[in-house]
Design a protein around this motif. Structure first.
Motif, PDB file in Angstrom:
ATOM      1  N   LEU A  41      -4.182 -18.238 -39.651  1.00 33.71           N
ATOM      2  CA  LEU A  41      -5.265 -17.535 -38.979  1.00 33.71           C
ATOM      3  C   LEU A  41      -5.446 -16.122 -39.507  1.00 33.71           C
ATOM      4  CD1 LEU A  41      -4.239 -18.473 -35.318  1.00 33.71           C
ATOM      5  CD2 LEU A  41      -6.089 -19.515 -36.626  1.00 33.71           C
ATOM      6  N   PRO A  42      -6.675 -15.593 -39.422  1.00 38.33           N
ATOM      7  CA  PRO A  42      -6.850 -14.158 -39.640  1.00 38.33           C
ATOM      8  C   PRO A  42      -6.199 -13.400 -38.498  1.00 38.33           C
ATOM      9  CG  PRO A  42      -8.890 -15.126 -38.859  1.00 38.33           C
ATOM     10  CD  PRO A  42      -7.949 -16.270 -39.117  1.00 38.33           C
ATOM     11  N   MET A  43      -5.792 -12.169 -38.758  1.00 43.90           N
ATOM     12  CA  MET A  43      -5.110 -11.386 -37.732  1.00 43.90           C
ATOM     13  C   MET A  43      -6.146 -10.775 -36.790  1.00 43.90           C
ATOM     14  SD  MET A  43      -1.913 -11.818 -38.211  1.00 43.90           S
ATOM     15  CE  MET A  43      -1.029 -10.464 -37.451  1.00 43.90           C
ATOM     16  N   SER A  44      -6.779 -11.625 -35.995  1.00 41.37           N
ATOM     17  CA  SER A  44      -7.773 -11.150 -35.035  1.00 41.37           C
ATOM     18  C   SER A  44      -7.516 -11.786 -33.678  1.00 41.37           C
ATOM     19  CB  SER A  44      -9.187 -11.488 -35.506  1.00 41.37           C
ATOM     20  OG  SER A  44      -9.480 -12.859 -35.304  1.00 41.37           O
ATOM     21  N   LEU A  45      -7.808 -11.024 -32.633  1.00 43.65           N
ATOM     22  CA  LEU A  45      -7.667 -11.561 -31.294  1.00 43.65           C
ATOM     23  C   LEU A  45      -8.586 -12.762 -31.085  1.00 43.65           C
ATOM     24  CD1 LEU A  45      -7.487  -8.334 -29.113  1.00 43.65           C
ATOM     25  CD2 LEU A  45      -5.668  -9.990 -29.486  1.00 43.65           C
ATOM     26  N   GLU A  46      -9.777 -12.731 -31.667  1.00 39.90           N
ATOM     27  CA  GLU A  46     -10.716 -13.827 -31.473  1.00 39.90           C
ATOM     28  C   GLU A  46     -10.151 -15.137 -31.999  1.00 39.90           C
ATOM     29  OE1 GLU A  46     -15.478 -14.551 -31.612  1.00 39.90           O
ATOM     30  OE2 GLU A  46     -14.588 -13.488 -33.301  1.00 39.90           O
ATOM     31  N   ALA A  47      -9.473 -15.084 -33.143  1.00 41.00           N
ATOM     32  CA  ALA A  47      -8.864 -16.303 -33.682  1.00 41.00           C
ATOM     33  C   ALA A  47      -7.781 -16.820 -32.748  1.00 41.00           C
ATOM     34  CB  ALA A  47      -8.295 -16.027 -35.070  1.00 41.00           C
ATOM     35  N   GLY A  48      -6.941 -15.909 -32.237  1.00 45.92           N
ATOM     36  CA  GLY A  48      -5.896 -16.325 -31.308  1.00 45.92           C
ATOM     37  C   GLY A  48      -6.458 -16.957 -30.059  1.00 45.92           C
ATOM     38  N   TYR A  49      -7.506 -16.338 -29.487  1.00 43.70           N
ATOM     39  CA  TYR A  49      -8.083 -16.901 -28.266  1.00 43.70           C
ATOM     40  C   TYR A  49      -8.813 -18.216 -28.536  1.00 43.70           C
ATOM     41  CZ  TYR A  49      -6.811 -12.854 -25.469  1.00 43.70           C
ATOM     42  OH  TYR A  49      -6.095 -11.891 -24.797  1.00 43.70           O
ATOM     43  N   ALA A  50      -9.348 -18.385 -29.728  1.00 42.58           N
ATOM     44  CA  ALA A  50      -9.978 -19.665 -30.059  1.00 42.58           C
ATOM     45  C   ALA A  50      -8.957 -20.794 -30.030  1.00 42.58           C
ATOM     46  CB  ALA A  50     -10.651 -19.588 -31.425  1.00 42.58           C
ATOM     47  N   VAL A  51      -7.763 -20.539 -30.557  1.00 43.65           N
ATOM     48  CA  VAL A  51      -6.689 -21.546 -30.508  1.00 43.65           C
ATOM     49  C   VAL A  51      -6.269 -21.773 -29.063  1.00 43.65           C
ATOM     50  CG1 VAL A  51      -4.335 -22.087 -31.220  1.00 43.65           C
ATOM     51  CG2 VAL A  51      -5.892 -20.951 -32.826  1.00 43.65           C
ATOM     52  N   GLN A  52      -6.091 -20.697 -28.312  1.00 43.32           N
ATOM     53  CA  GLN A  52      -5.701 -20.833 -26.904  1.00 43.32           C
ATOM     54  C   GLN A  52      -6.714 -21.681 -26.138  1.00 43.32           C
ATOM     55  OE1 GLN A  52      -5.698 -17.961 -23.054  1.00 43.32           O
ATOM     56  NE2 GLN A  52      -4.478 -17.143 -24.753  1.00 43.32           N
ATOM     57  N   GLN A  53      -7.998 -21.497 -26.413  1.00 40.71           N
ATOM     58  CA  GLN A  53      -9.019 -22.254 -25.705  1.00 40.71           C
ATOM     59  C   GLN A  53      -8.992 -23.737 -26.065  1.00 40.71           C
ATOM     60  OE1 GLN A  53     -12.366 -19.823 -26.796  1.00 40.71           O
ATOM     61  NE2 GLN A  53     -12.152 -18.482 -25.020  1.00 40.71           N
ATOM     62  N   VAL A  54      -8.658 -24.060 -27.299  1.00 42.05           N
ATOM     63  CA  VAL A  54      -8.503 -25.462 -27.681  1.00 42.05           C
ATOM     64  C   VAL A  54      -7.357 -26.088 -26.901  1.00 42.05           C
ATOM     65  CG1 VAL A  54      -7.793 -27.007 -29.560  1.00 42.05           C
ATOM     66  CG2 VAL A  54      -9.521 -25.248 -29.976  1.00 42.05           C
ATOM     67  N   LEU A  55      -6.232 -25.404 -26.838  1.00 42.69           N
ATOM     68  CA  LEU A  55      -5.069 -25.939 -26.119  1.00 42.69           C
ATOM     69  C   LEU A  55      -5.340 -26.022 -24.618  1.00 42.69           C
ATOM     70  CD1 LEU A  55      -2.290 -24.087 -28.121  1.00 42.69           C
ATOM     71  CD2 LEU A  55      -2.789 -26.539 -28.178  1.00 42.69           C
ATOM     72  N   THR A  56      -6.078 -25.046 -24.077  1.00 46.51           N
ATOM     73  CA  THR A  56      -6.435 -25.088 -22.664  1.00 46.51           C
ATOM     74  C   THR A  56      -7.319 -26.293 -22.366  1.00 46.51           C
ATOM     75  OG1 THR A  56      -6.279 -22.680 -22.443  1.00 46.51           O
ATOM     76  CG2 THR A  56      -7.604 -23.839 -20.811  1.00 46.51           C
ATOM     77  N   ALA A  57      -8.284 -26.546 -23.218  1.00 46.55           N
ATOM     78  CA  ALA A  57      -9.166 -27.700 -23.025  1.00 46.55           C
ATOM     79  C   ALA A  57      -8.376 -29.003 -23.067  1.00 46.55           C
ATOM     80  CB  ALA A  57     -10.258 -27.701 -24.087  1.00 46.55           C
ATOM     81  N   ARG A  58      -7.399 -29.084 -23.963  1.00 48.34           N
ATOM     82  CA  ARG A  58      -6.568 -30.290 -24.022  1.00 48.34           C
ATOM     83  C   ARG A  58      -5.758 -30.455 -22.750  1.00 48.34           C
ATOM     84  NH1 ARG A  58      -4.233 -29.984 -30.283  1.00 48.34           N
ATOM     85  NH2 ARG A  58      -6.275 -30.179 -31.308  1.00 48.34           N
ATOM     86  N   GLY A  59      -5.244 -29.338 -22.209  1.00 50.04           N
ATOM     87  CA  GLY A  59      -4.511 -29.419 -20.956  1.00 50.04           C
ATOM     88  C   GLY A  59      -5.381 -29.908 -19.814  1.00 50.04           C
ATOM     89  N   LEU A  60      -6.601 -29.394 -19.728  1.00 53.99           N
ATOM     90  CA  LEU A  60      -7.515 -29.827 -18.677  1.00 53.99           C
ATOM     91  C   LEU A  60      -7.860 -31.306 -18.825  1.00 53.99           C
ATOM     92  CD1 LEU A  60      -9.877 -26.722 -18.630  1.00 53.99           C
ATOM     93  CD2 LEU A  60      -8.210 -27.367 -16.876  1.00 53.99           C
TER      94      LEU A  60
END
Length: 275
Positions: A41-60
């Motif tokens: 990933l690029p060292m950006s918060l947006e990239a980190g949150y994009a991954v977090q949102q994918v994992l959150t969607a999988r959890g839901l």
């Protein structure tokens, strides 16, 4: 303190986001920590949150339910421990909640650490642009002492900010004490915290060690959650951030924290290999 999203130009394509999410998911499923995802990933918060949102969607999609949020990295001592300099946020799922006084199977965690916090339960939504201190304070229905069991899917806690954001802010489990109280005139900046491991103090701090005030941390979270498109809602549990340094969990130990005015909170961990 503002919490606007970085420019969308910093966001990589879906294959990169999915590759980072797959690495973290594999670690969670197998119980074997993985390499950092910052190489993907690029060292950006947006990239980190994009991954977090994918994992959150999988959890839901798997039937988990979001019951609140956590703010990470609010305490300067914790930031120093992990080599970062800004807060982050993660989601709290229903299956992360551990009853006060119960026992956690340490074998179900990877590299657990523990810290004591003030938890806030919201009685009103916190959305929109108006996040004035008076509105933030009025949104809190009750407060309670809490223990957050932080965990990392990344081997050796070798994390940058983008790693921990992608990994749901290094979330594991959390424990709420049994004595929630109304916020009323309580000054959360002045609360004193002492956390014990089998009766020996291992961490201490005050409410002022959490971004100056746990309510300031809540305001930061409300702005960040709003800007990510998922504002805080009435009924949400908010872990407002560590009041003192986090410590590694010792299998078989009991951890208890006392937060002045909020009462105690306790959790015990099994020994390694205990069924």
């Amino acid at each position: 303190m503002t919490a606007r999203r970085p420019p969308s130009a910093d966001l990589p394509g879906a294959p990169v986001i999915n590759a980072a999410a797959a690495r973290l998911q594999q670690a969670a499923d197998s119980g074997v920590p993985c390499a950092p995802v910052r190489d993907l990933l690029p060292m950006s918060l947006e990239a980190g949150y994009a991954v977090q949102q994918v994992l959150t969607a999988r959890g839901l999609a798997a039937g988990r339910r979001i019951i609140g949020r956590k703010i990470g990295l609010t305490n300067p001592k914790v930031q120093a421990q992990l080599g970062v300099d800004t807060p982050d946020l993660g989601v709290l799922f229903d299956d992360m909640a551990v009853p006060h006084g119960s026992t956690v199977d340490v074998a179900r965690l990877l590299q657990p650490r523990i810290e004591a916090e003030v938890a806030l339960v919201l009685g009103a939504d916190l959305d929109g642009e108006d996040l004035a201190p008076e509105r933030v304070r009025a949104s809190v229905d009750r407060v309670v002492a809490s223990l957050e069991i932080v965990d990392s899917r990344i081997a050796g806690w070798d994390i940058s900010l983008v790693d921990t954001v992608a990994d749901n802010a290094s979330s594991g489990r959390f424990v709420l004490g049994g004595d929630p109280v109304p916020l009323e005139d309580l000054d959360l900046r002045a609360v004193q915290m002492s956390m014990l491991e089998d009766g020996r103090e291992v961490s201490s701090g005050t409410g002022a060690d959490c971004l100056g005030d746990p309510l300031a941390a809540l305001a930061w979270l409300a702005a960040a959650a709003r800007d990510l498109g998922a504002p805080l809602r009435a009924g949400d549990v908010v872990l407002s951030g560590a009041l003192g340094p986090m410590v590694p969990v010792r299998p078989g130990a009991t951890y208890s924290a006392e937060v002045s005015g909020l009462g105690p909170v306790t959790v015990t961990f099994t020994d390694r290999g205990t069924p």
